[in-house]
Design a protein around this motif. Structure first.
Motif, mmCIF file in Angstrom:
data_model
loop_
_atom_site.group_PDB
_atom_site.id
_atom_site.type_symbol
_atom_site.label_atom_id
_atom_site.label_comp_id
_atom_site.label_asym_id
_atom_site.label_seq_id
_atom_site.Cartn_x
_atom_site.Cartn_y
_atom_site.Cartn_z
ATOM 1 N N PRO A 36 56.002 66.249 19.731
ATOM 2 C CA PRO A 36 54.942 65.735 18.853
ATOM 3 C C PRO A 36 55.467 65.509 17.436
ATOM 4 C CG PRO A 36 54.120 67.564 20.147
ATOM 5 C CD PRO A 36 55.616 67.516 20.350
ATOM 6 N N LEU A 37 55.035 64.400 16.858
ATOM 7 C CA LEU A 37 55.435 64.051 15.499
ATOM 8 C C LEU A 37 54.245 64.185 14.567
ATOM 9 C CD1 LEU A 37 57.491 60.852 16.345
ATOM 10 C CD2 LEU A 37 58.364 63.160 15.913
ATOM 11 N N ALA A 38 54.473 64.844 13.438
ATOM 12 C CA ALA A 38 53.410 65.061 12.453
ATOM 13 C C ALA A 38 52.976 63.727 11.848
ATOM 14 C CB ALA A 38 53.905 66.001 11.357
ATOM 15 N N PRO A 39 51.745 63.679 11.352
ATOM 16 C CA PRO A 39 51.246 62.447 10.726
ATOM 17 C C PRO A 39 52.089 62.046 9.522
ATOM 18 C CG PRO A 39 49.477 64.050 10.998
ATOM 19 C CD PRO A 39 50.754 64.746 11.336
ATOM 20 N N ARG A 40 52.187 60.741 9.319
ATOM 21 C CA ARG A 40 52.911 60.230 8.153
ATOM 22 C C ARG A 40 52.036 60.282 6.904
ATOM 23 N NH1 ARG A 40 55.228 55.015 11.328
ATOM 24 N NH2 ARG A 40 56.686 56.156 12.632
ATOM 25 N N LYS A 41 50.710 60.266 7.115
ATOM 26 C CA LYS A 41 49.754 60.326 6.008
ATOM 27 C C LYS A 41 48.907 61.584 6.175
ATOM 28 C CE LYS A 41 49.454 55.328 5.782
ATOM 29 N NZ LYS A 41 48.590 54.146 5.901
ATOM 30 N N ARG A 47 51.488 62.127 16.840
ATOM 31 C CA ARG A 47 51.901 61.183 17.870
ATOM 32 C C ARG A 47 52.871 61.853 18.827
ATOM 33 N NH1 ARG A 47 55.186 58.044 15.313
ATOM 34 N NH2 ARG A 47 55.057 59.265 13.432
ATOM 35 N N CYS A 48 52.830 61.380 20.060
ATOM 36 C CA CYS A 48 53.686 61.934 21.098
ATOM 37 C C CYS A 48 54.013 60.819 22.090
ATOM 38 C CB CYS A 48 52.945 63.074 21.796
ATOM 39 S SG CYS A 48 53.845 63.873 23.115
ATOM 40 N N ALA A 49 55.294 60.582 22.342
ATOM 41 C CA ALA A 49 55.714 59.535 23.268
ATOM 42 C C ALA A 49 55.687 60.045 24.705
ATOM 43 C CB ALA A 49 57.112 59.059 22.913
ATOM 44 N N ASP A 67 46.089 67.182 16.397
ATOM 45 C CA ASP A 67 47.121 68.162 16.088
ATOM 46 C C ASP A 67 48.138 68.172 17.222
ATOM 47 O OD1 ASP A 67 46.012 69.761 18.147
ATOM 48 O OD2 ASP A 67 44.935 71.039 16.737
ATOM 49 N N ALA A 68 49.190 68.966 17.060
ATOM 50 C CA ALA A 68 50.281 68.973 18.033
ATOM 51 C C ALA A 68 49.822 69.400 19.423
ATOM 52 C CB ALA A 68 51.411 69.879 17.545
ATOM 53 N N LEU A 69 48.958 70.392 19.506
ATOM 54 C CA LEU A 69 48.503 70.856 20.808
ATOM 55 C C LEU A 69 47.648 69.802 21.500
ATOM 56 C CD1 LEU A 69 48.401 73.048 22.924
ATOM 57 C CD2 LEU A 69 46.495 74.083 21.701
ATOM 58 N N GLN A 70 46.717 69.199 20.766
ATOM 59 C CA GLN A 70 45.868 68.192 21.394
ATOM 60 C C GLN A 70 46.689 66.993 21.869
ATOM 61 O OE1 GLN A 70 43.258 65.516 19.259
ATOM 62 N NE2 GLN A 70 41.638 65.874 20.777
ATOM 63 N N VAL A 71 47.643 66.556 21.064
ATOM 64 C CA VAL A 71 48.411 65.387 21.474
ATOM 65 C C VAL A 71 49.229 65.677 22.733
ATOM 66 C CG1 VAL A 71 50.539 65.608 20.092
ATOM 67 C CG2 VAL A 71 49.575 63.366 20.544
#
Length: 102
Positions: A36-41, A47-49, A67-71
């Motif tokens: 998971p990648l943290a938001p840029r803003k 985001r997660c690929a 958040d990281a868990l939800q994504v």
């Protein structure tokens, strides 16, 4: 599947699962979920690929979540729905066909 291909499409993979296809012993479907990648803003989404290789030309999807868990949960849900929709009788870790472990 070469590691370079996974890294380039997904970034940093944190989970890889390999599925067999019942009745097609030489076929493999590979699911890769990226870190998971943290938001840029400040108010942006995580985001997660998700990459699935071996179905059609491959399926690449970027999942978003609050958040990281939800994504990660949403990425697994996307993968499960996509694999089930493929119509393939997938096997994993010697389990019953159709048990995706997701």
């Amino acid at each position: 599947m070469p590691k370079e291909r996974i890294d380039k499409r997904v970034g940093e993979p944190i989970a890889v699962r390999r599925y067999g296809v019942a009745g097609q012993h030489d076929r493999e479907i590979v699911l890769v979920i990226g870190k998971p990648l943290a938001p840029r803003k400040p108010q942006g989404d995580w985001r997660c690929a998700v990459l699935i290789v071996g179905i059609d030309e491959g399926i690449f999807h970027v999942q978003e979540g609050v958040d990281a868990l939800q994504v990660l949960q949403l990425a697994q849900g996307f993968a499960k729905r996509t694999l089930e929709a493929s119509g393939l009788s997938l096997t994993w870790a010697g389990g019953e066909p159709g048990d995706l472990g997701l």
